[in-house]
Design an enzyme around this catalytic site. Structure first.
Site, PDB file in Angstrom:
ATOM      1  N   HIS A   1      -4.391  42.446  50.405  1.00 41.17           N
ATOM      2  CA  HIS A   1      -4.573  43.053  49.088  1.00 41.17           C
ATOM      3  C   HIS A   1      -3.274  43.116  48.295  1.00 41.17           C
ATOM      4  O   HIS A   1      -3.296  43.165  47.071  1.00 41.17           O
ATOM      5  CB  HIS A   1      -5.275  44.404  49.214  1.00 41.17           C
ATOM      6  CG  HIS A   1      -6.725  44.212  49.502  1.00 41.17           C
ATOM      7  ND1 HIS A   1      -7.238  44.276  50.768  1.00 41.17           N
ATOM      8  CD2 HIS A   1      -7.753  43.853  48.691  1.00 41.17           C
ATOM      9  CE1 HIS A   1      -8.528  44.000  50.721  1.00 41.17           C
ATOM     10  NE2 HIS A   1      -8.867  43.747  49.480  1.00 41.17           N
TER      11      HIS A   1
ATOM     12  N   ARG B   1     -12.679  45.725  41.709  1.00 40.31           N
ATOM     13  CA  ARG B   1     -12.419  46.408  42.988  1.00 40.31           C
ATOM     14  C   ARG B   1     -12.171  47.883  42.692  1.00 40.31           C
ATOM     15  O   ARG B   1     -11.027  48.324  42.580  1.00 40.31           O
ATOM     16  CB  ARG B   1     -11.193  45.785  43.668  1.00 40.31           C
ATOM     17  CG  ARG B   1     -11.423  44.394  44.225  1.00 40.31           C
ATOM     18  CD  ARG B   1     -10.204  43.913  45.001  1.00 40.31           C
ATOM     19  NE  ARG B   1     -10.484  42.774  45.830  1.00 40.31           N
ATOM     20  CZ  ARG B   1     -10.256  41.498  45.506  1.00 40.31           C
ATOM     21  NH1 ARG B   1      -9.747  41.205  44.320  1.00 40.31           N
ATOM     22  NH2 ARG B   1     -10.532  40.532  46.346  1.00 40.31           N
TER      23      ARG B   1
ATOM     24  N   ARG C   1     -17.917  46.671  41.941  1.00 38.77           N
ATOM     25  CA  ARG C   1     -18.141  46.720  43.379  1.00 38.77           C
ATOM     26  C   ARG C   1     -17.885  48.157  43.818  1.00 38.77           C
ATOM     27  O   ARG C   1     -16.814  48.709  43.503  1.00 38.77           O
ATOM     28  CB  ARG C   1     -17.144  45.753  44.052  1.00 38.77           C
ATOM     29  CG  ARG C   1     -17.441  45.408  45.487  1.00 38.77           C
ATOM     30  CD  ARG C   1     -16.551  45.982  46.528  1.00 38.77           C
ATOM     31  NE  ARG C   1     -15.134  45.901  46.407  1.00 38.77           N
ATOM     32  CZ  ARG C   1     -14.358  44.977  47.003  1.00 38.77           C
ATOM     33  NH1 ARG C   1     -14.878  44.013  47.693  1.00 38.77           N
ATOM     34  NH2 ARG C   1     -13.055  45.053  46.901  1.00 38.77           N
TER      35      ARG C   1
ATOM     36  N   GLU D   1     -20.119  38.954  53.091  1.00 38.87           N
ATOM     37  CA  GLU D   1     -18.764  38.821  53.645  1.00 38.87           C
ATOM     38  C   GLU D   1     -18.716  39.111  55.142  1.00 38.87           C
ATOM     39  O   GLU D   1     -17.655  39.055  55.768  1.00 38.87           O
ATOM     40  CB  GLU D   1     -17.760  39.668  52.865  1.00 38.87           C
ATOM     41  CG  GLU D   1     -18.187  41.077  52.569  1.00 38.87           C
ATOM     42  CD  GLU D   1     -17.209  41.821  51.660  1.00 38.87           C
ATOM     43  OE1 GLU D   1     -16.115  41.317  51.383  1.00 38.87           O
ATOM     44  OE2 GLU D   1     -17.558  42.929  51.241  1.00 38.87           O
TER      45      GLU D   1
ATOM     46  N   ASN E   1     -12.830  36.126  51.604  1.00 38.79           N
ATOM     47  CA  ASN E   1     -11.668  36.688  52.305  1.00 38.79           C
ATOM     48  C   ASN E   1     -12.115  37.359  53.594  1.00 38.79           C
ATOM     49  O   ASN E   1     -11.537  37.142  54.664  1.00 38.79           O
ATOM     50  CB  ASN E   1     -10.952  37.718  51.431  1.00 38.79           C
ATOM     51  CG  ASN E   1     -10.610  37.170  50.069  1.00 38.79           C
ATOM     52  OD1 ASN E   1     -10.522  35.970  49.910  1.00 38.79           O
ATOM     53  ND2 ASN E   1     -10.427  38.035  49.094  1.00 38.79           N
ATOM     54  N   ASP E   2     -13.151  38.163  53.485  1.00 36.00           N
ATOM     55  CA  ASP E   2     -13.651  38.832  54.682  1.00 36.00           C
ATOM     56  C   ASP E   2     -14.557  37.921  55.503  1.00 36.00           C
ATOM     57  O   ASP E   2     -14.564  38.002  56.724  1.00 36.00           O
ATOM     58  CB  ASP E   2     -14.381  40.128  54.302  1.00 36.00           C
ATOM     59  CG  ASP E   2     -13.391  41.241  54.033  1.00 36.00           C
ATOM     60  OD1 ASP E   2     -12.444  41.388  54.833  1.00 36.00           O
ATOM     61  OD2 ASP E   2     -13.526  41.936  53.027  1.00 36.00           O
TER      62      ASP E   2
ATOM     63  N   ARG F   1      -6.869  39.282  58.313  1.00 33.39           N
ATOM     64  CA  ARG F   1      -6.372  38.646  57.090  1.00 33.39           C
ATOM     65  C   ARG F   1      -4.972  39.089  56.692  1.00 33.39           C
ATOM     66  O   ARG F   1      -4.360  38.500  55.794  1.00 33.39           O
ATOM     67  CB  ARG F   1      -7.362  38.871  55.939  1.00 33.39           C
ATOM     68  CG  ARG F   1      -7.565  40.310  55.569  1.00 33.39           C
ATOM     69  CD  ARG F   1      -8.798  40.485  54.695  1.00 33.39           C
ATOM     70  NE  ARG F   1      -8.483  40.451  53.274  1.00 33.39           N
ATOM     71  CZ  ARG F   1      -9.365  40.777  52.324  1.00 33.39           C
ATOM     72  NH1 ARG F   1     -10.595  41.127  52.630  1.00 33.39           N
ATOM     73  NH2 ARG F   1      -9.016  40.748  51.065  1.00 33.39           N
TER      74      ARG F   1
ATOM     75  N   CYS G   1     -16.558  35.599  44.967  1.00 37.60           N
ATOM     76  CA  CYS G   1     -15.433  36.334  44.394  1.00 37.60           C
ATOM     77  C   CYS G   1     -14.249  36.405  45.364  1.00 37.60           C
ATOM     78  O   CYS G   1     -13.259  37.063  45.074  1.00 37.60           O
ATOM     79  CB  CYS G   1     -15.870  37.733  43.961  1.00 37.60           C
ATOM     80  SG  CYS G   1     -16.538  38.700  45.315  1.00 37.60           S
TER      81      CYS G   1
HETATM   82  C1  PEP Z   1     -13.601  39.240  49.893  1.00 38.58           C
HETATM   83  O1  PEP Z   1     -13.642  39.776  51.000  1.00 38.58           O
HETATM   84  O2  PEP Z   1     -13.602  38.000  49.731  1.00 38.58           O
HETATM   85  C2  PEP Z   1     -13.532  40.064  48.672  1.00 38.58           C
HETATM   86  C3  PEP Z   1     -13.607  39.529  47.489  1.00 38.58           C
HETATM   87  O3  PEP Z   1     -13.329  41.416  48.829  1.00 38.58           O
HETATM   88  P1  PEP Z   1     -11.892  42.048  49.178  1.00 38.58           P
HETATM   89  O4  PEP Z   1     -10.876  40.941  49.079  1.00 38.58           O
HETATM   90  O5  PEP Z   1     -11.623  43.137  48.228  1.00 38.58           O
HETATM   91  O6  PEP Z   1     -12.082  42.523  50.575  1.00 38.58           O
HETATM   92 MG    MG Z   2     -14.061  41.880  51.116  1.00 40.95          MG
END
Ligand code: PEP
Ligand code: MG
Length: 577
Positions: free
Chosen positions: A188, A301, A337, A436, A459-460, A470, A507
C-alpha cells in the site's frame, strides 16, 4: 556512479538530495560495561533524558487534538513511574551496564510480560511503554526524531520502510522520489506513491545502508530514482546535468501524452469500447482524476479515511468525504469499496484482536462483519451521499456467498436506519464484490447471482493464489500476474460475469500495467481501474490495437504453461508492427 536495482513500484523519475528516514528502523543500542564510579553519571543521563522526554510530550500535547491527550497523559505518567525508574537504577548498580542497554532490557521485559497476558488492555499498555522507551532511548543516543511532515527541501526519501500512515502525513510536494529496502509493487505504500505521483523503487535491501555510509562520509549528493526500471543511482558526478535534463524531458513527455489522450475514447482500432476508471485513496485525488481522462472512480479505498486518524471515522466525516468525491466526479460513477482494514493497513481500533497472520485474519469484509456497527455507520454515510451522485458499493475479500448475503443484509439494515432518521438515499445502488480470494473466482458464477458487477483485485488474488506476501521483497519474484493459474482465475471471473450479464472490472495494479493491456482486452475485461496518472498510457495502447488481435493473443496465452512463456508471447506480440 553507483547503481542499485530494485522493484519499480511507482513510475516516473526523480532527482534530489537524499533524506534518510529512520523512524521505522530499530535503534542500534550499544551494550558495554561501565565502572562503578560512572553509575552516578549514567543515572544523571537517564534523569536528564526523562526531563527532555517530558518537555517533548508536553509540547505535542499542547499542539494536538483533544482525543490524543489521554494517551499523552499516560506517557507523562510513565515517565514518573517509580517501579520502572527503580528497576533502571537497581540494574545500573548491579550489572554495571551502560544506561541505554539497561533501559532497553527493562522495557523489553515489561513489554514481553504485558504481551503474554490474555488481557487486551495490557497489550495496549505494551505499545505505550514501547513508545515511551523508544523516546527515552532516542534522547539518550541523541538520535533526532525525523518526520516526513515537516520536509522543507526537495528530497528523495530513503528508508527501510515507510508505513502507509506515514505516507498520508508526509509533505508530498517536497518528495521527488522514494527508495526503500522493503516493499513491493502492490504494497500500500507503493500504491500511495503512485497516487501521489511520486516515483518509487522498493525491495532494494541495501539502500538505507548505502545512504548512511555516504552520509557518514559527508556525501549527501543528489540521487536519481527511476520508478520505471527500478534503478537508484548515487554518485552522479559530472552526469548531474544529463539526469536533470532527463527528468525534465520525461515529465514533459508524460504531460503531453496526458493532454493528447484526455478527451479521446478508450476504443480499439476495430471500435470496441472499454471503460477506464481511477483508483483513489483520498478525496483530493478525485479532483485530478477527470483531468487524466478517467470516466469514474473504479475503486475508492475508503479505509484510508480510518487510517489517518487511527480510529473509525465518524459518519459525518465519511459522508463529507464521499460527497467531496461525488462532487469532483460530476455525475460519473464512484465505486466506494467498504473498509479494507488489515494486512499492511493497520488501524489502532482492531476490536481487541492481536493477529499473528493479519493477511489471513479479520481483514476487509471479515472485519466489517465482525463489527457491524462500524460497518453500518459506513453504509449509512454512503447511502446518504448516494443522492448527490452516481454511487456503487463494493465489498472487499468476499470468499463465499454467505459473506455476501450477510453484507447485503447489513446494507438493508443501514437503509432502514436511514429511513427511520429521515435520510434520503438513491434507489437501486449497484452493489458488487471484489474477486481477490482464489475461491471467489472459482465460485464467481454463484456470487454473480447477488452481484451487480465484479472487480478483480489482482494484488490480493496473486498474493493468495501464489501464497506470496505482497509486502515481502524476498518472495516478490514469485508474485507473477501472468502465472497461468492466475490468468485462469481472471478468465473464469470475466466469463462468469458475462454469463450473468454483469460487467467485469479490474482494480488491482495489473489493470494499469501497460504490459498486460492487450491480454486483458483479449480476455474480455470491460473496465480497467488504476492510478489516474496511468490512464493516458493505457488508453494509448487500447487505441493502438484491435480487439480481434487481442483475442488471438489471449488464445495463444491460454496454451502457455508458465509465466515466463506467457511473457514470451506478450513480448513477441509487442514486437509485431
Ligand atoms: C487488490 O487486492 O487488487 C486491490 C485492488 O485491493 P487492495 O490493493 O486495496 O488490497
Ligand atoms: Mg485487495
Amino acid at each position: 556512479m553507483k547503481t542499485l536495482t530494485g522493484i519499480p513500484a511507482s513510475g516516473g523519475v526523480g532527482l534530489a538530495q537524499f533524506f534518510i528516514y529512520t523512524e521505522n528502523v530499530p535503534l542500534d543500542i550499544p551494550r558495554f560495561h561501565i565502572q562503578k564510579e560512572t553509575v552516578r553519571a549514567e543515572w544523571d543521563r537517564f534523569c536528564s533524558a526523562l526531563d527532555k522526554a517530558r518537555i517533548e510530550i508536553e509540547a505535542v500535547r499542547n499542539d494536538s487534538l483533544k482525543e490524543n491527550n489521554e494517551i499523552l497523559d499516560a506517557h507523562l505518567l510513565m515517565l514518573e513511574d517509580p517501579v520502572f525508574n527503580k528497576q533502571v537504577k537497581d540494574r545500573l548498580e548491579t550489572y554495571l551496564l551502560n544506561v541505554e542497554c539497561v533501559v532497553f532490557d527493562v522495557s523489553r521485559e515489561i513489554i514481553q510480560k504485558l504481551i503474554a497476558s490474555p488481557v487486551e488492555y495490557f497489550h495496549e499498555r505494551a505499545v505505550d511503554i514501547d513508545d515511551v522507551a523508544q523516546r527515552i532511548l532516542r534522547l539518550l543516543l541523541d538520535v533526532k526524531k525525523e518526520t516526513l511532515a515537516d520536509l522543507t527541501e526537495d528530497v528523495v526519501v530513503i528508508a527501510r520502510n515507510i508505513l502507509p500512515s506515514d505516507m498520508l502525513t508526509m509533505n508530498r510536494q517536497r518528495v521527488k522520489g522514494i527508495a526503500l529496502d522493503a516493499g513491493s509493487k502492490t504494497s500500500h505504500t507503493a500504491i500511495l506513491a503512485k497516487a501521489f505521483g511520486i516515483p518509487a523503487v522498493m525491495g532494494l535491501s541495501q539502500v538505507t545502508q548505502e545512504a548512511l555510509d555516504r552520509q557518514k562520509a559527508g556525501e549527501n549528493e543528489l540521487v536519481f530514482v527511476n520508478g520505471e526500471n527500478g534503478e537508484v543511482i548515487f554518485d552522479l558526478n559530472d552526469k548531474t546535468i544529463v539526469y536533470k535534463t532527463f527528468v525534465q524531458n520525461f515529465r514533459n513527455y508524460r504531460k503531453n501524452t496526458a493532454e493528447l489522450m484526455a478527451n479521446l475514447p478508450a476504443e480499439t482500432l476495430d471500435g470496441c469500447r472499454v471503460t477506464l476508471n481511477a483508483n483513489i485513496e483520498i478525496p483530493e485525488e478525485a479532483e485530478q482524476a477527470l483531468a487524466f481522462g478517467s470516466e469514474g472512480i473504479g475503486l475508492y479505498r475508503s479505509e484510508f479515511l480510518f487510517l489517518t486518524h487511527g480510529q473509525p471515522a465518524e459518519e459525518e466525516a465519511q459522508f463529507n468525504a464521499y460527497c467531496r468525491v461525488i462532487k469532483a466526479m460530476n455525475g460519473n460513477p464512484v465505486t466506494i469499496r467498504t473498509v479494507d482494514i488489515g494486512g499492511d493497513k493497520i488501524a489502532s481500533n482492531r476490536g481487541g484482536a492481536v493477529e499473528k497472520n493479519p493477511l489471513l485474519g479479520a481483514r476487509a469484509i471479515r472485519f466489517s462483519l465482525a463489527f457491524p456497527e462500524i460497518f453500518k455507520t459506513q453504509l449509512r454515510a454512503i447511502l446518504r451521499a448516494s443522492v448527490f451522485g452516481n454511487i456503487r458499493i463494493m465489498f472487499p475479500m468476499i470468499s463465499c456467498i454467505v459473506e455476501l448475503r450477510q453484507a447485503l443484509a447489513l446494507l438493508e439494515e443501514a437503509k432502514e436506519q436511514c429511513r427511520m432518521k429521515g435520510h434520503a438515499f438513491a434507489d437501486n445502488i449497484p452493489v458488487g464484490c471484489m474477486i481477490e480470494v482464489p475461491v471467489a473466482a472459482e465460485i464467481a458464477d454463484i456470487l454473480a447471482e447477488k452481484s451487480a458487477f465484479f472487480s478483480i483485485g489482482t494484488n490480493d488474488l496473486i498474493q493468495y493464489s501464489l501464497a506470496v506476501d505482497r509486502n515481502n521483497e524476498m518472495v516478490n519474484y514469485l508474485a507473477q500476474p501472468f502465472h497461468p493459474g492466475v490468468l485462469r482465475f481472471i478468465k473464469k471471473t470475466i466469463d462468469a460475469a458475462h454469463s450473468a450479464n454483469i460487467k467485469a472490472a479490474m482494480c488491482g495494479e495489473l489493470a494499469g500495467d501497460t504490459g498486460a493491456t492487450a491480454l486483458l482486452l483479449g480476455l474480455g475485461l470491460d473496465e480497467f481501474s488504476m492510478t489516474a496518472s496511468s490512464i493516458p498510457r493505457i488508453k494509448k495502447i487500447i487505441r493502438s490495437v484491435s480487439m480481434q488481435d487481442c483475442r488471438i493473443l489471449a488464445e495463444k496465452v491460454r496454451e502457455c504453461k508458465s509465466a515466463q512463456e506467457v511473457q514470451g508471447v506478450l513480448d513477441a506480440n509487442k514486437a509485431l508492427p
